[in-house]
Design an enzyme around this catalytic site. Structure first.
Site, PDB file in Angstrom:
ATOM      1  N   ASP A   8      25.355  24.896  52.016  1.00 58.82           N
ATOM      2  CA  ASP A   8      26.683  24.866  51.376  1.00 58.82           C
ATOM      3  C   ASP A   8      27.742  25.779  52.001  1.00 58.82           C
ATOM      4  OD1 ASP A   8      25.193  23.263  49.731  1.00 58.82           O
ATOM      5  OD2 ASP A   8      25.494  24.415  47.908  1.00 58.82           O
ATOM      6  N   ASP A  46      27.360  20.577  48.738  1.00 59.36           N
ATOM      7  CA  ASP A  46      27.664  20.334  47.331  1.00 59.36           C
ATOM      8  C   ASP A  46      28.715  19.217  47.286  1.00 59.36           C
ATOM      9  OD1 ASP A  46      26.454  21.527  45.159  1.00 59.36           O
ATOM     10  OD2 ASP A  46      28.129  22.853  44.699  1.00 59.36           O
ATOM     11  N   HIS A  48      30.351  17.042  44.367  1.00 55.49           N
ATOM     12  CA  HIS A  48      30.471  16.707  42.947  1.00 55.49           C
ATOM     13  C   HIS A  48      31.512  15.617  42.672  1.00 55.49           C
ATOM     14  CE1 HIS A  48      27.892  19.966  41.843  1.00 55.49           C
ATOM     15  NE2 HIS A  48      28.731  20.907  42.217  1.00 55.49           N
ATOM     16  N   HIS A  52      32.481  16.547  36.781  1.00 53.02           N
ATOM     17  CA  HIS A  52      31.060  16.927  36.743  1.00 53.02           C
ATOM     18  C   HIS A  52      30.737  17.771  35.513  1.00 53.02           C
ATOM     19  CE1 HIS A  52      27.188  18.589  38.144  1.00 53.02           C
ATOM     20  NE2 HIS A  52      27.120  17.424  38.767  1.00 53.02           N
ATOM     21  N   HIS A  81      34.762  22.777  41.611  1.00 56.33           N
ATOM     22  CA  HIS A  81      34.545  23.109  43.025  1.00 56.33           C
ATOM     23  C   HIS A  81      33.840  21.963  43.750  1.00 56.33           C
ATOM     24  CE1 HIS A  81      30.700  24.128  41.137  1.00 56.33           C
ATOM     25  NE2 HIS A  81      30.153  23.935  42.345  1.00 56.33           N
ATOM     26  N   LYS A 106      24.262  17.046  47.533  1.00 53.89           N
ATOM     27  CA  LYS A 106      23.638  17.316  46.242  1.00 53.89           C
ATOM     28  C   LYS A 106      24.713  17.478  45.172  1.00 53.89           C
ATOM     29  CE  LYS A 106      23.207  22.216  47.442  1.00 53.89           C
ATOM     30  NZ  LYS A 106      23.933  22.808  46.333  1.00 53.89           N
ATOM     31  N   CYS A 151      22.205  28.560  45.216  1.00 56.90           N
ATOM     32  CA  CYS A 151      21.761  27.400  46.000  1.00 56.90           C
ATOM     33  C   CYS A 151      20.764  27.771  47.098  1.00 56.90           C
ATOM     34  CB  CYS A 151      22.975  26.669  46.567  1.00 56.90           C
ATOM     35  SG  CYS A 151      24.015  26.012  45.232  1.00 56.90           S
TER      36      CYS A 151
END
Length: 203
Positions: A8, A46, A48, A52, A81, A106, A151
């Site tokens: 990330d 990441d 999203h 989310h 984010h 993810k 993470c």
């Protein structure tokens, strides 16, 4: 095969981003140098959807960094984010991408968060990372990136659970909270992982 997993390294986790990790920008050049020492380099991202469930604004009356029960899983409510197709979700502009062979996204399910590069937080769905690494013949995984006690830590933990050797490169990560990171490091060692500095890596 020695494998580097970059977690990330995205704009929203860098100072100036929506969920900035202090000093997150300081490790970019080190991660670029580290890539040259590995046979295989992969990254997680990441990614999203807009509304989310891990975002505080998705829960009226709740505040950022509050803890809630989200469908049976403990969830910290984060600032918005790494929303798909936004600048915040992009990798840091100075992160070298040429050696990165694959990117695993993810946090794509709007109903559940995903700290680990391997699974969502309830371990309901795999990202396919473990299978990919086995197919490649990877056995020893080295982790760097952001954020150390979330993470990165959850990815190391899942790697160990999946039967890989897992090594955290401590100076190539940064944490949101130093005390939480200390606890995470203790747990990594207890579970059979290793913690090293970049200087301990052989060429």
């Amino acid at each position: 095969m020695k494998t580097l997993v970059i977690i990330d390294m995205q704009n929203d986790f860098i100072p100036g981003g929506a969920l900035a990790v202090p000093g997150g920008d300081e490790i970019v050049s080190l991660i670029n140098r580290l890539q040259e020492k590995f046979d295989l380099v992969i990254a997680t991202q990441d990614w999203h959807p807009k509304a989310h469930a891990s975002f505080a604004e998705s829960h009226p009356g709740k505040k950022e960094f509050e803890n809630i029960d989200l469908n049976g899983t403990d969830q910290i409510l984060w600032p918005v984010h790494c929303v798909q197709n936004t600048e915040g979700a992009e990798f840091h502009r100075y992160l070298k991408m040429a050696k990165i062979e694959a990117i695993f996204r993810k946090g794509t399910n709007p109903e559940i968060d995903s700290y680990s590069g391997f699974y969502d937080n309830a371990h309901l769905k795999s990202t396919g990372l473990a299978g990919y690494l086995r197919e490649k013949g990877a056995e020893e995984l080295y982790f760097c990136g952001l954020a150390a006690e979330y993470c990165v830590y959850f990815s190391v933990k899942d790697a160990l659970q999946e039967g890989f050797k897992a090594v955290l490169i401590e100076d190539a990560t940064r944490a949101l909270d130093s005390e939480d990171f200390k606890n995470a490091k203790e747990e990594i060692l207890e579970k059979g992982g290793r913690i090293i500095t970049s200087e301990e890596l052989s060429n």
